[in-house]
Write an enzyme that holds these catalytic residues in place. Sequence first.
Site, PDB file in Angstrom:
ATOM      1  N   LEU A 382       0.818  -1.212   0.000  1.00 57.90           N
ATOM      2  CA  LEU A 382       0.000   0.000   0.000  1.00 57.90           C
ATOM      3  C   LEU A 382       0.847   1.255   0.000  1.00 57.90           C
ATOM      4  CD1 LEU A 382      -3.080  -0.528   0.021  1.00 57.90           C
ATOM      5  CD2 LEU A 382      -1.900  -2.348   1.228  1.00 57.90           C
ATOM      6  N   ASP A 383       1.966   1.230   0.696  1.00 58.74           N
ATOM      7  CA  ASP A 383       2.826   2.403   0.795  1.00 58.74           C
ATOM      8  C   ASP A 383       3.370   2.796  -0.583  1.00 58.74           C
ATOM      9  OD1 ASP A 383       3.760   4.372   2.444  1.00 58.74           O
ATOM     10  OD2 ASP A 383       5.274   3.159   3.437  1.00 58.74           O
TER      11      ASP A 383
END
Length: 649
Positions: A382-383
């Site tokens: 996600l980052d």
Amino acid sequence: MMDQISALDPTSVEDVIGKATAALLGQARDDGHWVFELEADATIPAEYILLVHYLGETPNLELERKIGTYLRRIQGSHGGWPLFHDGAFNLSATVKAYFALKMIGDAPDAPHMARARQAILAQGGADKANVFTRIQLALYGESAWRDTPTVPAELILLPRWFPIHLFKMSYWARTVIVPLLVLQALQPLARNPRNIHVPELFVPHGAHAANRAPHQSRGWSAFFGGLDRVLKLAGSLWPKGLRRRAIERCRAFVTERLNGEDGLGAIYPAMANSVMMFDALGYPETHPDRAIARLSVEKLLVIKDDEAYCQPCVSPVWDTALMCHALMEVRSEAADTAAMRGLEWLKTRQVLDVKGDWAEERPDVRPGGWAFQYNNAHYPDLDDTAVVVMALDRARATVAPGADHALAIDRGSEWVVGLQSRNGGWGAFDADNTYHYLNNIPFADHGALLDPPTEDVTGRCIGMLAQLGEKPDSPRIKAAVDYLARVQLKDGSWFGRWGVNYIYGTWSALAGLNAVQVDPRSDMMRRAVDWLVAIQNADGGWGEDCDSYRLDYRGYQPAPSTASQTAWALLGLMAASEVDHPAVARGIAYLKATQEDDGLWGQEHYTGGGFPRVFYLRYHGYPKFFPLWAVARYRNLKAGNSRRVAYGL
């Protein structure tokens, strides 16, 4: 410092930006991407040496010499090896480094070896090392398998509802454990052609490692400890057919996720375990699966003129995405051109066709994320995805209006939205990976078995959503802001899971809150600003040590300033509309004063988080592009009519 602040005229700031930009443009790869070295501690290069001799391969003597030089250089004054630059003695890292150095020919009575051995014995000997080190010793026959936690291969056959299940663990635990299940079932012995052993690292009749790690609860530890004893007693009673089926399921799991020459999970421990698993199963060196797994490990080596080490993984997507943000902040034709080339490279790395392990929890979500490494299709994060999407969106709005980024942005943001956890936050790789009781199993003495939502990733994800136009009152953004409000510490800071530490977490949260239009005068943001200002060092910079990841954290402990952490603090303050604060001017002056002749910044301190209290990272790119980003943003805000940062990062 006042003289430095007075020298912050537009020309001198522009000079800082120009020199750093020129240096970084020169470090782009031919296809437009960037990748910087990613260094951990002595553990990975030591394990590489031991892997070669475990397999009985003919070693590269020159490579061994260079790794030995590296290991000796980073030995601490305490006689052992730390987990980060200038850190405290770490027993497990020291045991592995000593074993590796002895393996390549260092005499046990050499002064550096004698100091290391004395330090190990003073800590109770190798029996007191962590689980992964004891497994390494068991593979070499130095200790018994009964002294390691039992994790039966049949674990992989358990149904999803069972309390202990692989898909209730983090991606990194999953990929490391599955091939390890086979090794523990078969209990192979290293070939060890030089016949090197380390009995001198064990205390005769000494005590074994504690049954309960500091993070583990007494009740849960007693329960899982009892279960471990039962599993050990029942070890010889497993039906052979069931064991064969479990091993085959493990093999199939690894083979499906082998990931070509980028390796299982694209992280060293999983990759090395996969090689040993194939070897234990009788695969010859020429078998395609074993050969590609072995090559993946080799590609992690960093070989220089005098030294060499093995990286834990590589970070090209992360490095390139952050570089693109920094370059777009510069606002020059050369920087914009380089950023666009980097973004085009990033678009080719998006995972659109593989439903990875994350789909176990969210099967109805379409793939669309980016991984950290060159290729890791089963494990996008996600980052990275949020940062790449923000860069693509920023480029089409400023650098290249009308650029064809819509599909990449839409699929990336859709994937991020689909993996929001129920508590409003986002983890790194999975949704709702919050089975905290599992950190109490004996195998989890590192305390990093899970991937729960974190402050830093959540800040990035809401920054992305807001930048794409999502309204602050949308249910998912309100849930995320509520999450950040709940986890903010009393002193005003936020924990930084993937960067060291509260400085990183506070910048990440402030950037996201700014993007979703939280009032900079709100109590939440004012307390964070006050904290950042209060911990600024006298030299104008900011710093924080890896020891801040304490279980008994009681507040910020002073640490030397670093370029990357100074940049994070500045970006956080500017996200809170504080570009005119004197602390910001002092921070910019610090970066100006510490810029080196090559246009960049040096930094030996580790500011990357791997696993708190267990594993840290030195991102060689962080002190290069983050300071450029911060100085360029300072110039842009000071020259503009608004004090509000326009982007979500």
